[in-house]
Every structure is written in structure tokens, then in C-alpha cells.
Design a protein around this motif. Structure first.
Motif, mmCIF file in Angstrom:
data_model
loop_
_atom_site.group_PDB
_atom_site.id
_atom_site.type_symbol
_atom_site.label_atom_id
_atom_site.label_comp_id
_atom_site.label_asym_id
_atom_site.label_seq_id
_atom_site.Cartn_x
_atom_site.Cartn_y
_atom_site.Cartn_z
ATOM 1 N N ASP A 119 -9.342 6.160 40.160
ATOM 2 C CA ASP A 119 -8.367 7.063 39.552
ATOM 3 C C ASP A 119 -8.691 7.338 38.086
ATOM 4 O OD1 ASP A 119 -6.721 7.351 41.841
ATOM 5 O OD2 ASP A 119 -5.774 5.406 41.413
ATOM 6 N N PHE A 120 -8.046 8.369 37.555
ATOM 7 C CA PHE A 120 -8.146 8.712 36.137
ATOM 8 C C PHE A 120 -7.070 7.941 35.372
ATOM 9 C CE2 PHE A 120 -9.712 12.302 38.583
ATOM 10 C CZ PHE A 120 -10.938 12.531 37.984
ATOM 11 N N GLY A 121 -7.446 7.419 34.204
ATOM 12 C CA GLY A 121 -6.514 6.656 33.396
ATOM 13 C C GLY A 121 -7.150 5.343 32.963
ATOM 14 N N PHE A 122 -6.311 4.336 32.702
ATOM 15 C CA PHE A 122 -6.827 3.073 32.195
ATOM 16 C C PHE A 122 -5.860 1.961 32.551
ATOM 17 C CE2 PHE A 122 -8.436 0.428 28.450
ATOM 18 C CZ PHE A 122 -9.697 0.261 28.988
ATOM 19 N N LEU A 123 -6.301 0.717 32.379
ATOM 20 C CA LEU A 123 -5.477 -0.435 32.725
ATOM 21 C C LEU A 123 -4.258 -0.571 31.837
ATOM 22 C CD1 LEU A 123 -7.169 -3.664 31.338
ATOM 23 C CD2 LEU A 123 -8.064 -1.409 30.842
ATOM 24 N N SER A 124 -4.267 0.076 30.674
ATOM 25 C CA SER A 124 -3.133 0.015 29.752
ATOM 26 C C SER A 124 -3.151 1.249 28.867
ATOM 27 C CB SER A 124 -3.201 -1.253 28.896
ATOM 28 O OG SER A 124 -4.407 -1.294 28.165
ATOM 29 N N ASP A 125 -2.032 1.489 28.196
ATOM 30 C CA ASP A 125 -1.972 2.577 27.225
ATOM 31 C C ASP A 125 -2.689 2.159 25.952
ATOM 32 O OD1 ASP A 125 -0.455 3.980 29.059
ATOM 33 O OD2 ASP A 125 1.461 3.426 28.129
ATOM 34 N N ASN A 126 -3.030 3.133 25.109
ATOM 35 C CA ASN A 126 -3.667 2.821 23.834
ATOM 36 C C ASN A 126 -3.249 3.846 22.793
ATOM 37 O OD1 ASN A 126 -5.393 4.939 24.740
ATOM 38 N ND2 ASN A 126 -6.922 3.471 25.472
ATOM 39 N N ILE A 128 -4.503 7.209 20.027
ATOM 40 C CA ILE A 128 -5.469 8.185 19.542
ATOM 41 C C ILE A 128 -5.137 8.383 18.066
ATOM 42 C CG2 ILE A 128 -4.031 10.103 20.403
ATOM 43 C CD1 ILE A 128 -7.900 10.100 20.212
ATOM 44 N N GLY A 129 -5.989 7.862 17.192
ATOM 45 C CA GLY A 129 -5.578 7.722 15.802
ATOM 46 C C GLY A 129 -4.408 6.757 15.750
ATOM 47 N N SER A 130 -3.315 7.163 15.133
ATOM 48 C CA SER A 130 -2.106 6.322 15.098
ATOM 49 C C SER A 130 -1.060 6.774 16.107
ATOM 50 C CB SER A 130 -1.507 6.341 13.690
ATOM 51 O OG SER A 130 -1.184 7.668 13.302
ATOM 52 N N LEU A 131 -1.385 7.760 16.945
ATOM 53 C CA LEU A 131 -0.448 8.261 17.945
ATOM 54 C C LEU A 131 -0.622 7.514 19.265
ATOM 55 C CD1 LEU A 131 -0.715 12.137 17.418
ATOM 56 C CD2 LEU A 131 1.018 10.575 16.501
ATOM 57 N N PRO A 132 0.468 7.206 19.958
ATOM 58 C CA PRO A 132 0.341 6.559 21.272
ATOM 59 C C PRO A 132 -0.321 7.488 22.280
ATOM 60 C CG PRO A 132 2.625 7.182 20.835
ATOM 61 C CD PRO A 132 1.880 7.419 19.562
ATOM 62 N N GLN A 133 -1.138 6.895 23.152
ATOM 63 C CA GLN A 133 -1.848 7.654 24.182
ATOM 64 C C GLN A 133 -1.562 7.007 25.538
ATOM 65 O OE1 GLN A 133 -6.022 9.595 23.977
ATOM 66 N NE2 GLN A 133 -6.445 7.551 24.761
ATOM 67 N N SER A 134 -0.870 7.742 26.397
ATOM 68 C CA SER A 134 -0.513 7.236 27.719
ATOM 69 C C SER A 134 -1.687 7.377 28.681
ATOM 70 C CB SER A 134 0.696 8.010 28.256
ATOM 71 O OG SER A 134 0.969 7.644 29.596
ATOM 72 N N ASN A 135 -1.908 6.328 29.469
ATOM 73 C CA ASN A 135 -3.036 6.315 30.410
ATOM 74 C C ASN A 135 -2.609 6.018 31.838
ATOM 75 O OD1 ASN A 135 -5.139 6.754 28.433
ATOM 76 N ND2 ASN A 135 -4.836 4.643 27.758
ATOM 77 N N ARG A 136 -1.406 6.463 32.226
ATOM 78 C CA ARG A 136 -0.955 6.244 33.604
ATOM 79 C C ARG A 136 -1.979 6.805 34.586
ATOM 80 N NH1 ARG A 136 4.799 8.954 33.657
ATOM 81 N NH2 ARG A 136 3.613 10.376 32.327
ATOM 82 N N LEU A 137 -2.189 6.077 35.664
ATOM 83 C CA LEU A 137 -3.227 6.456 36.627
ATOM 84 C C LEU A 137 -2.805 7.679 37.444
ATOM 85 C CD1 LEU A 137 -4.244 2.918 37.932
ATOM 86 C CD2 LEU A 137 -5.483 4.356 36.292
ATOM 87 N N TYR A 145 -4.716 15.299 32.973
ATOM 88 C CA TYR A 145 -4.948 15.938 31.686
ATOM 89 C C TYR A 145 -3.694 16.631 31.182
ATOM 90 C CZ TYR A 145 -7.511 18.205 27.922
ATOM 91 O OH TYR A 145 -7.947 18.611 26.682
ATOM 92 N N TRP A 146 -2.903 17.204 32.065
ATOM 93 C CA TRP A 146 -1.659 17.836 31.644
ATOM 94 C C TRP A 146 -0.611 16.784 31.243
ATOM 95 C CZ3 TRP A 146 0.568 21.953 29.767
ATOM 96 C CH2 TRP A 146 1.971 22.021 29.766
ATOM 97 N N HIS A 147 -0.325 15.850 32.159
ATOM 98 C CA HIS A 147 0.803 14.936 31.961
ATOM 99 C C HIS A 147 0.529 13.871 30.897
ATOM 100 C CE1 HIS A 147 3.382 16.458 35.116
ATOM 101 N NE2 HIS A 147 2.367 16.443 35.970
ATOM 102 N N GLU A 148 -0.702 13.401 30.810
ATOM 103 C CA GLU A 148 -0.996 12.292 29.905
ATOM 104 C C GLU A 148 -1.636 12.726 28.583
ATOM 105 O OE1 GLU A 148 0.380 9.646 31.043
ATOM 106 O OE2 GLU A 148 0.662 10.568 33.015
ATOM 107 N N ARG A 149 -2.117 13.959 28.512
ATOM 108 C CA ARG A 149 -2.805 14.407 27.312
ATOM 109 C C ARG A 149 -2.141 15.626 26.668
ATOM 110 N NH1 ARG A 149 -4.031 10.139 27.687
ATOM 111 N NH2 ARG A 149 -6.044 9.092 27.858
ATOM 112 N N ILE A 150 -2.159 16.748 27.337
ATOM 113 C CA ILE A 150 -1.726 17.988 26.696
ATOM 114 C C ILE A 150 -0.206 18.070 26.538
ATOM 115 C CG2 ILE A 150 -1.700 20.500 26.854
ATOM 116 C CD1 ILE A 150 -4.407 19.273 26.086
#
Length: 286
Positions: A119-126, A128-137, A145-150
Motif C-alpha cells: 500500500d501507499f503510506g507509511f507505518l506512522s505519520d511524520n 513535512i518541514g514543521s507541518l504534520p504529514q499524514s501517512n494513512r495507508l 495523494y488527494w486525501h493525505e497530501r493535497i
């Protein structure tokens, strides 16, 4: 600072002979530590989110390290004392890269991008710079790309009056565009924030990745970021695309992946990035 140095000394089993402040990034203070045997790089940050940010960085670096495709500075200690969070890793003596260094870098990044999962995503969120980046699978790249990034960045920009509501595409408008332009995508392990400040070429020519915002996504996301503010040497891209050839919609994909980073910069640094964001939004969603 002395409390942190004493704690680090205990953790690594060596005394700290000296330390000095060095340039190390926009978000944290940076120091070079010297023991009897080696040099270390220390980042210190007093922000409330700093410990979570450093743990996320550690996870990203360790995930890349396990692939054995490209070097990273090994992380030794992450912690927090007296309101200061810190991260200790190897210090890399760096040099100005030449064409051969860029070629090796491009080859090794392409090898990193061959590392995949279901799947796309990661084992945990992290972050981007100082902004939270969600990595839900997600099993679908366009939806990820829509729901977790844009979408989160568009909402943040709207909430801070950096974008007008009429400029923001809907899910129904965005997903068909993404699916048509992205096509079939295989998850690749990404650095996630690959600009010129987030790699080093050591004095022996070894490429290192630093400050990742790692997750599994389309490999061209890293390439798009590398091209956003200038670019890396041409030999880097030549070597990379020898292993991962350019896609049919390469230029459009690059622009849509740069949209994410432009939105991040809009939200971090303000309206100076508005025209760049607006231009991409008008091109693809009106």
C-alpha cells in the motif's frame, strides 16, 4: 545544554571533548560534537512538537538504512530534557558534488525507489518541514495523494486565507485528473522532501540522505521536489532514469507533485508562493 551533553555521553559511552554550533537547518539548532574517537551531529529544538518530529525523522532514516541502497547518518540517541528535544547522529564531512557524485546519487536513489510494499503510506505519520504529514495507508495512489497530501494543505491554506474557496478543487474534480495523469503506480520508498538541503556528498564521494519525510508513494515525487528550486546535476537525472525510465506523462506528473510542496511552502512561508500554487490549480482543475 550541559545536561543534554552529559546524557548523550552516558548513552554513547564516551566523553564529549568539545562541541560547537554549526549551520544545520531552518527548524533546529545544530552542533558538532567531538569525542576521542569520532564526530557527531546534534540537533536541538525547543518546540512542543520537536520530540515527535525527531522520532519521525529517526524512523524515516532507519527505514532507508535497512534497504542498504543509499547511505544515511546513523541515529544514536533521540530524547528530551529540560524542555529541549534532541537527536544525535553521525557527522558527515561533506564536499561539493561533481558529475560522478551526482551519477552515483541518481543510481542509488533509483535503487531506493525499487523498495516497495503493498500500500501507499507509511507505518506512522511524520512531518513535512514543521507541518504534520499524514501517512494513512491507501491501496490507490490517486486517493492517497488527494486525501493525505493535497486536500489537507488546501484546507490549511483556506483556513489561513491564503486561498479562496473558488480556487480549491473538489474530490470529484481532482481524482479523475490524478488517475488520468498518474496512471498505474507502484509504491516506492521515498525520501519525501528531496531538495538540495537534504542530501550530502561525503568527502569520499558517498551520497547521504538526511531529514527525510519518508513514506511509500510514486517515485517521481522525489524527482519533482529535486527540480522545484533549481535542480540536481544532469548526470543525477540521467543515471536515475537509466534505471527508472521517464513515464508517458512525466512533465504533468512533475507539476502535480510539485503542487504539494508549493502548498507546503505557501502554508509555511505565506503569500509569496500564492502565484505558483494558483497557476498549477488553474492549469489542471479549471
Amino acid at each position: 545544554m550541559q545536561t543534554i551533553l552529559s546524557h548523550i555521553s552516558q548513552e554513547i559511552g564516551e566523553g564529549i571533548a568539545s562541541y560547537r554550533s554549526i549551520p544545520g537547518g531552518d527548524i533546529s539548532s545544530a552542533y558538532q560534537l567531538q569525542t576521542e574517537t569520532k564526530k557527531y551531529f546534534l540537533k536541538v529544538n525547543t518546540n512542543p512538537f520537536a520530540l515527535a518530529m525527531f522520532h519521525a525523522e529517526q524512523k524515516g532514516l532507519q527505514t532507508i538504512e535497512k534497504t542498504k541502497t543509499i547511505a544515511i547518518p546513523h541515529v544514536y540517541v533521540v530524547g528530551s530534557l529540560e524542555g529541549k528535544s534532541f537527536l544525535l547522529m553521525d557527522f558527515v564531512e561533506a564536499k561539493r558534488p561533481d558529475a560522478n557524485d551526482f551519477r552515483q546519487f541518481g543510481t542509488q536513489l533509483a535503487q531506493l525507489h525499487r523498495c516497495t510494499q503493498k500500500d501507499f503510506g507509511f507505518l506512522s505519520d511524520n512531518f513535512i518541514g514543521s507541518l504534520p504529514q499524514s501517512n494513512r495507508l491507501h491501496p490507490d495512489w490517486a486517493e492517497f495523494y488527494w486525501h493525505e497530501r493535497i486536500s489537507p494543505q488546501l484546507k490549511l491554506a483556506y483556513d489561513h486565507q491564503l486561498l479562496h474557496k473558488k480556487e480549491i478543487p473538489s474530490l470529484e474534480n481532482a481524482l479523475p485528473v490524478f488517475r488520468e495523469i498518474f496512471g498505474v503506480v507502484k509504491p516506492s520508498l521515498l525520501h519525501g522532501d528531496l531538495w538540495a538541503g537534504n542530501y550530502l556528498i561525503s568527502t569520499d564521494g558517498t551520497p547521504y540522505l538526511i531529514d527525510p519525510a519518508a513514506y511509500y508513494g510514486h517515485s517521481l515525487v522525489d524527482i519533482a521536489m529535486s527540480k522545484l528550486f533549481g535542480s540536481f546535476g544532469q548526470s543525477f537525472y540521467d543515471a536515475y532514469h537509466e534505471i527508472n525510465p521517464k513515464s508517458e506523462n512525466y512533465s504533468q506528473q512533475i507539476e502535480l507533485y510539485q503542487l504539494y510542496y508549493l502548498l507546503v511552502h505557501l502554508n509555511l512561508f505565506g503569500s509569496g508562493y500564492y502565484s505558483s500554487v494558483s497557476s498549477v490549480l488553474r492549469k489542471y482543475f479549471t
